[in-house]
Enzyme design. Structure first.
Site, mmCIF file in Angstrom:
data_model
loop_
_atom_site.group_PDB
_atom_site.id
_atom_site.type_symbol
_atom_site.label_atom_id
_atom_site.label_comp_id
_atom_site.label_asym_id
_atom_site.label_seq_id
_atom_site.Cartn_x
_atom_site.Cartn_y
_atom_site.Cartn_z
ATOM 1 C CD GLN A 111 -3.277 0.184 0.349
ATOM 2 O OE1 GLN A 111 -3.566 -0.983 0.545
ATOM 3 N NE2 GLN A 111 -3.917 0.931 -0.538
ATOM 4 C CE LYS A 114 -2.655 -1.141 -3.820
ATOM 5 N NZ LYS A 114 -3.905 -1.903 -3.578
ATOM 6 C CE LYS A 126 -5.437 -4.034 2.615
ATOM 7 N NZ LYS A 126 -5.555 -3.516 1.251
ATOM 8 C CG ASP A 166 -8.580 -5.585 1.089
ATOM 9 O OD1 ASP A 166 -7.977 -4.890 0.262
ATOM 10 O OD2 ASP A 166 -8.376 -6.816 1.190
ATOM 11 C CG ASN A 240 -16.419 -3.346 -4.969
ATOM 12 O OD1 ASN A 240 -17.510 -3.030 -5.423
ATOM 13 N ND2 ASN A 240 -15.440 -2.495 -4.773
#
Ligand code: GLU
Length: 444
Positions: A111, A114, A126, A166, A240
């Site tokens: 993350q 990213k 996270k 998530d 999703n």
């Protein structure tokens, strides 16, 4: 030994029991060789690699909740705040029985890079729990989410750490957690993203990871010949990310023929009927096998197998390590042109290398799935200015962010003589921005 190998050896020894975290570190370090060599003394003197691989803090806590029989149940909750050099901690919460500290650390580490790639001011974090939402009643889900936030609220806040969804955490769970945060603190603030539209959520957030994946993929394909139009696409997952990746792939002229969940996968040669999938997954919260009940013509198989279908494009959108070396071989044999990751680290390192060595265009999740967190960043901006943007405003910002990420990865790879290696490009571009900020902040 070089500085990089030295630090890698230390981490491998210290965290030998955290395989997912080590896999993520190895993948990033391999890409950074040239950058580190160029700046070896500066980075070594400033302990950049030691600092960037050690989270700022790891919070682990007990989550007690009461099930429908009145029994108290216990799960473990986590929040790993990895790095806040370029902005407040930001990253999702995962509820899945496979969650442990290694998994959360790998996700938090990814993350960091990213979020840096999105160009927005967000650090990396996270969290989650080994709670399994499958088979739980709505009341049990609410009990769990409230209890989880009863501990987590101490460590989060709009300018400190902003969690989101998530795997296993969607708008319903975010709603329960937001309500509990508000109750504990008395604050109505943008402490979470992925919120419902009536209380500060952003249009396009639900679609963002999947749509962003396709904006990236389309750009990558166009830069290397032609776009999505007319392409046959295999997608794994049915959550999703997968659903909205499939939606945008079809809008761009592709034909999606597979989807999967943890029990099996479907192959519909006529193209997946997404309205049916949404009804099964978003309304009924059912299994993908139910697709066949409504479409007897399609194939349903138990277990794994999505990557055995001949396609032009493969989009792994389920979970980590779901596309292994044998799958990569099968895809190459069947003529795949492009693999872009919608999930976090779905492709093993050997599979990635095999795809790259065989001329397949390959994009790592930290670049190609960054549209979700990027739109979370846009939700934070809207919350800060207490305004809401239209669907088209957010969608067009998302699209330009994804195109920007593609260009950034492409040019970083080229700058270091690694043209076409988007894994290296993503890691280098994400890393250098964070390191600039770390150097500016001194020893902290
Ligand atoms: N869980 C998503 C990710 O892996 C989104 C995180 C967020 O929106 O903060 O990037």
């Amino acid at each position: 030994m070089s500085y990089l190998n030295d630090v890698l050896a230390q981490i491998e020894k210290k965290y030998s029991y955290q395989p997912e975290f080590l896999q993520a570190v190895r993948e990033v370090f391999e890409s950074l060789e040239k950058v580190i060599t160029k700046n070896e003394k500066l980075y070594e003197d400033n302990a950049i690699l030691e600092r960037i691989t050690e989270p700022d803090r790891q919070i682990q806590f007990r989550v007690p909740w009461v099930d429908d029989t009145g029994k108290i149940r216990i799960n473990t909750g986590y929040r790993v705040q990895f790095n806040n050099s370029i902005g407040p901690y930001k990253g999702g919460l995962r509820l899945h029985p496979s969650v442990n500290l290694s998994v959360i650390k790998f996700l938090g580490f990814e993350q960091v890079f990213k979020n840096s790639l999105t160009s927005l001011p967000m650090g990396g974090a996270k969290g989650g729990s080994d709670f399994d939402p499958k088979g739980k009643s709505p009341r049990e889900i609410m009990n769990f989410c409230q209890s989880f936030m009863t501990e987590l609220y101490k460590y989060v806040g709009k300018d400190m750490d902003v969690p989101a969804g998530d795997i296993g955490v969607g708008a319903r769970e975010i709603g329960y957690m937001f309500g509990q945060y508000k109750r504990m603190t008395g604050l109505f603030e943008g402490v979470l993203t992925g919120k419902g539209l009536s209380y500060g959520g952003s249009l396009t957030r639900k679609e963002a990871t999947g749509y962003g994946l396709l904006y990236f993929t389309d750009e990558l394909l166009k830069a290397n010949g032609n776009g999505m139009d007319g392409k046959k696409v295999a997608i794994s997952g049915a959550g999703n990310v997968a659903i909205y990746a499939a939606e945008k792939a079809s809008q761009l002229g592709g034909k999606v023929v597979t989807l999967s969940d943890s029990t099996g996968w479907i192959y519909d040669k006529n193209g997946i009927d997404l309205d049916l999938v949404k009804e099964i997954k978003e309304v009924r919260r059912g299994r993908i096998s139910e697709y066949k009940d409504a479409k007897p013509d399609c194939e349903y198989h138990e277990g794994k197998g999505v990557w055995s279908v001949p396609v032009d494009i493969a989009l792994p959108c389920a979970t980590q390590n779901e596309l292994l070396l044998d799958d990569a071989k099968e895809l190459v044999k069947n003529g795949v042109q492009c693999v872009c990751e919608g999930a976090n680290m779905p492709t093993s390192i050997d599979a990635t290398k095999y795809l790259q060595a065989n001329g397949v265009l390959f994009a790592p999740g930290k670049a190609s799935n960054a549209g979700g967190v990027a739109t979370s960043g846009l939700e934070m901006s809207q919350n800060s200015e207490r305004l809401s943007w239209t669907f088209d405003q957010v969608d067009s910002k998302l699209k330009s962010i994804m195109i920007g990420i593609y260009k950034n990865c492409e040019s970083a790879a080229e700058e270091y003589g690694l043209k076409g290696n988007y894994v290296a490009g993503a890691n280098i571009a994400g890393f250098t921005k964070v390191v600039d900020a770390m150097l500016a902040h001194g020893a902290c």
